[in-house]
Design a protein around this motif. Structure first.
Motif, short mmCIF file in Angstrom:
data_model
loop_
_atom_site.label_atom_id
_atom_site.label_comp_id
_atom_site.label_asym_id
_atom_site.label_seq_id
_atom_site.Cartn_x
_atom_site.Cartn_y
_atom_site.Cartn_z
N SER A 1 0.54 -1.13 0.35
CA SER A 1 0.02 -0.05 0.19
C SER A 1 1.11 1.45 0.19
CB SER A 1 -0.29 0.17 1.50
OG SER A 1 -1.72 -1.00 1.19
N PHE A 2 0.55 2.24 -0.75
CA PHE A 2 1.25 3.28 -0.64
C PHE A 2 0.87 4.53 -0.15
CE2 PHE A 2 3.63 1.21 -3.57
CZ PHE A 2 4.78 1.27 -4.36
N ALA B 1 0.78 8.72 -7.13
CA ALA B 1 1.47 8.71 -7.67
C ALA B 1 1.23 10.20 -8.95
CB ALA B 1 2.07 7.55 -9.43
N ILE B 2 2.15 10.76 -9.41
CA ILE B 2 1.97 11.89 -10.29
C ILE B 2 3.26 11.81 -11.47
CG2 ILE B 2 1.46 14.63 -10.78
CD1 ILE B 2 -0.24 13.39 -8.33
N GLN C 1 -3.43 3.36 -12.37
CA GLN C 1 -3.87 1.93 -11.48
C GLN C 1 -2.03 1.58 -11.84
OE1 GLN C 1 -7.00 -1.11 -10.68
NE2 GLN C 1 -8.21 0.90 -10.32
N LEU C 2 -1.12 1.38 -11.17
CA LEU C 2 0.31 1.33 -11.49
C LEU C 2 0.47 -0.52 -11.76
CD1 LEU C 2 2.15 4.12 -10.54
CD2 LEU C 2 0.50 3.85 -12.55
N GLU D 1 -1.17 1.27 -5.41
CA GLU D 1 -1.15 2.62 -6.30
C GLU D 1 -2.25 2.82 -6.94
OE1 GLU D 1 2.85 4.47 -7.03
OE2 GLU D 1 3.27 2.52 -7.32
N ARG D 2 -1.83 4.65 -6.91
CA ARG D 2 -2.92 4.73 -8.53
C ARG D 2 -2.50 6.27 -8.77
NH1 ARG D 2 -8.64 3.33 -8.63
NH2 ARG D 2 -9.41 2.34 -6.63
#
Length: 204
Positions: free
Chosen positions: A50-51, A55-56, A121-122, A129-130
């Protein structure tokens, strides 16, 4: 945003969460062990990463059709990566603020116009992680200048957009956010979603 097609609806039963145990945690991630029930009804074991940040990714697209890329050594795969400006935005923060910060810190640029163009969704088989991707237009030097993280040794390259896209498609840039975002902006140009002069500069 267009209406979701009917065929995208969920099918079958979802996973049922069971017992959970924390395995590891640091300021950026949380690793947990789960014992859920699968959609098939069978018991399972699952390790979940879980992050703690969203992420950008930012495509800094200049008026002349060039794009600014970031080069740096990456620890996990032990290689050198050319990619778009990227970083993390804490959950609860406006993602656009995170994008503005990452662009300024990694490239020393600011943008007059921002477009949120993609969400992803990575690696949804093992992480939650999104990511959100932005197109940054009307670029100029930022007021605060360049200020990378203390663990980053960053090199910048400003290259023609089409050259960056071709490098990504040839496998020379493997970062998934970079590949996806360059393809997204290329699609926007081909579909007439960008100013004509900018499209000509990008694709000419």
């Amino acid at each position: 945003m267009s209406q979701k097609p009917g065929w995208l609806r969920p099918h079958g039963r979802p996973w049922t969460r069971g017992a959970e145990r924390l395995v590891y945690e640091n300021p950026w991630i949380r690793v947990s062990h789960h014992e859920p029930t699968a959609p098939t009804g069978r018991p399972a074991q699952y390790g979940l990463v879980s992050f703690k940040n969203l992420a950008i990714a930012v495509v800094p697209l200049h008026d002349d059709g060039t794009v600014t890329l970031v080069g740096q050594h990456r620890f996990p795969l032990g290689d050198y990566s050319w990619e778009l400006p990227e970083g993390g935005s804490p959950h609860g923060e406006d993602p656009l603020e995170g994008a503005r910060r990452e662009l300024a810190e990694e490239t020393g640029l600011q943008a007059r116009e921002w477009r949120r163009v993609l969400q992803m969704q990575l690696s949804n088989s093992v992480t939650d992680e999104r990511a959100i991707g932005y197109l940054a237009l009307g670029l100029s030097p930022s007021d605060g200048g360049y200020a990378s993280d203390e663990t980053e040794e960053i090199v910048l390259a400003r290259v023609p957009f089409r050259e960056a896209l071709d490098a990504a498609l040839a496998g020379h840039m493997e970062d998934v956010l970079t590949v996806a975002m360059l393809l997204r902006v290329y699609h926007m140009a081909r579909e007439g979603a960008l100013p004509d002069a900018l499209t000509r500069a990008m694709l000419g």
